[in-house]
Design a protein around this motif. Structure first.
Motif, mmCIF file in Angstrom:
data_model
loop_
_atom_site.group_PDB
_atom_site.id
_atom_site.type_symbol
_atom_site.label_atom_id
_atom_site.label_comp_id
_atom_site.label_asym_id
_atom_site.label_seq_id
_atom_site.Cartn_x
_atom_site.Cartn_y
_atom_site.Cartn_z
ATOM 1 N N LEU A 1 -3.686 -4.703 -2.273
ATOM 2 C CA LEU A 1 -4.797 -5.500 -1.762
ATOM 3 C C LEU A 1 -6.044 -5.338 -2.639
ATOM 4 N N GLN A 2 -6.199 -4.172 -3.249
ATOM 5 C CA GLN A 2 -7.357 -3.920 -4.113
ATOM 6 C C GLN A 2 -7.100 -4.280 -5.570
ATOM 7 N N THR A 3 -5.871 -4.046 -6.052
ATOM 8 C CA THR A 3 -5.590 -4.199 -7.490
ATOM 9 C C THR A 3 -4.857 -5.483 -7.844
ATOM 10 N N LEU A 4 -4.213 -6.117 -6.857
ATOM 11 C CA LEU A 4 -3.368 -7.295 -7.060
ATOM 12 C C LEU A 4 -2.128 -6.989 -7.898
ATOM 13 N N ALA A 5 -1.800 -5.709 -8.042
ATOM 14 C CA ALA A 5 -0.650 -5.292 -8.838
ATOM 15 C C ALA A 5 0.198 -4.301 -8.049
ATOM 16 N N TYR A 6 1.405 -4.064 -8.546
ATOM 17 C CA TYR A 6 2.288 -3.052 -7.958
ATOM 18 C C TYR A 6 2.035 -1.715 -8.639
ATOM 19 N N PRO A 7 2.416 -0.622 -7.980
ATOM 20 C CA PRO A 7 2.233 0.688 -8.610
ATOM 21 C C PRO A 7 3.179 0.874 -9.785
ATOM 22 N N GLU A 8 2.747 1.663 -10.742
ATOM 23 C CA GLU A 8 3.601 2.031 -11.867
ATOM 24 C C GLU A 8 4.484 3.175 -11.372
ATOM 25 N N TYR A 9 5.791 2.959 -11.347
ATOM 26 C CA TYR A 9 6.720 3.863 -10.672
ATOM 27 C C TYR A 9 6.723 5.277 -11.254
ATOM 28 N N ASP A 10 6.684 5.415 -12.582
ATOM 29 C CA ASP A 10 6.703 6.758 -13.165
ATOM 30 C C ASP A 10 5.448 7.539 -12.789
ATOM 31 N N ASP A 11 4.304 6.871 -12.799
ATOM 32 C CA ASP A 11 3.066 7.552 -12.429
ATOM 33 C C ASP A 11 3.105 7.953 -10.953
ATOM 34 N N LEU A 12 3.648 7.091 -10.119
ATOM 35 C CA LEU A 12 3.789 7.423 -8.701
ATOM 36 C C LEU A 12 4.691 8.641 -8.527
ATOM 37 N N CYS A 13 5.768 8.704 -9.293
ATOM 38 C CA CYS A 13 6.656 9.875 -9.212
ATOM 39 C C CYS A 13 5.944 11.142 -9.678
ATOM 40 N N ASP A 14 5.039 11.018 -10.655
ATOM 41 C CA ASP A 14 4.233 12.176 -11.084
ATOM 42 C C ASP A 14 3.325 12.652 -9.949
ATOM 43 N N ILE A 15 2.719 11.699 -9.236
ATOM 44 C CA ILE A 15 1.866 12.057 -8.096
ATOM 45 C C ILE A 15 2.697 12.756 -7.024
ATOM 46 N N ILE A 16 3.908 12.284 -6.792
ATOM 47 C CA ILE A 16 4.803 12.913 -5.814
ATOM 48 C C ILE A 16 5.145 14.335 -6.265
ATOM 49 N N SER A 17 5.440 14.513 -7.547
ATOM 50 C CA SER A 17 5.745 15.853 -8.075
ATOM 51 C C SER A 17 4.565 16.799 -7.871
ATOM 52 N N GLU A 18 3.362 16.322 -8.147
ATOM 53 C CA GLU A 18 2.168 17.137 -7.936
ATOM 54 C C GLU A 18 2.028 17.518 -6.463
ATOM 55 N N GLU B 1 0.850 -1.188 0.000
ATOM 56 C CA GLU B 1 0.000 0.000 0.000
ATOM 57 C C GLU B 1 0.887 1.240 0.000
ATOM 58 N N VAL B 2 0.570 2.214 -0.820
ATOM 59 C CA VAL B 2 1.377 3.429 -0.922
ATOM 60 C C VAL B 2 0.494 4.630 -0.586
ATOM 61 N N VAL B 3 0.955 5.411 0.389
ATOM 62 C CA VAL B 3 0.251 6.609 0.847
ATOM 63 C C VAL B 3 1.162 7.807 0.622
ATOM 64 N N VAL B 4 0.637 8.841 -0.021
ATOM 65 C CA VAL B 4 1.385 10.079 -0.246
ATOM 66 C C VAL B 4 0.681 11.186 0.525
ATOM 67 N N ASN B 5 1.391 11.774 1.471
ATOM 68 C CA ASN B 5 0.836 12.848 2.309
ATOM 69 C C ASN B 5 -0.533 12.490 2.883
ATOM 70 N N GLY B 6 -0.652 11.269 3.356
ATOM 71 C CA GLY B 6 -1.881 10.840 4.014
ATOM 72 C C GLY B 6 -2.971 10.319 3.097
ATOM 73 N N SER B 7 -2.768 10.363 1.771
ATOM 74 C CA SER B 7 -3.769 9.882 0.819
ATOM 75 C C SER B 7 -3.309 8.569 0.194
ATOM 76 N N LEU B 8 -4.159 7.547 0.274
ATOM 77 C CA LEU B 8 -3.846 6.267 -0.343
ATOM 78 C C LEU B 8 -3.865 6.438 -1.859
ATOM 79 N N VAL B 9 -2.731 6.160 -2.504
ATOM 80 C CA VAL B 9 -2.658 6.306 -3.957
ATOM 81 C C VAL B 9 -2.475 4.958 -4.654
ATOM 82 N N HIS B 10 -2.151 3.916 -3.892
ATOM 83 C CA HIS B 10 -2.056 2.577 -4.483
ATOM 84 C C HIS B 10 -2.316 1.526 -3.412
#
Length: 98
Positions: free
Chosen positions: A59-76, A47-56
């Protein structure tokens, strides 16, 4: 620029520590000053949480996060935005139906 905290809950029994370390390196390469915290958690979790918001949630998707998209969320988030979307996921390659 905002301070950003990324928290990752992973299942060590499932061997996800290696995946967390891979994600940690990837994020640190793109965002060296980011605060990332990892902890062992629930079975099958990544599970990945950015500033208190669950972004991945594995347990729900059965997949890992896409790293580039996660980095975009971090940039935002660094620009003061609250994460409002779920991170894209990596393709599931370890599952087969016979």
């Amino acid at each position: 620029m905002e301070n950003v905290t990324v928290e990752v809950e992973y299942c060590n029994k499932c061997g996800y520590l290696n995946k967390y370390e891979e994600l940690l390196k990837y994020i640190k390469d793109k965002h060296p000053n980011i605060n990332i915290q990892g902890r062992e958690g629930r079975r099958a979790s990544f599970e990945v949480v950015v500033n208190g918001s669950l972004v991945h949630s594995k347990l729900q998707t059965l997949a890992y996060p896409e790293y580039d998209d996660l980095c975009d969320i971090i940039s935002e988030s660094k620009n003061g935005e609250v994460p409002k979307r779920i991170c894209k996921q990596q393709p599931i390659t370890s599952c087969s139906i016979s």
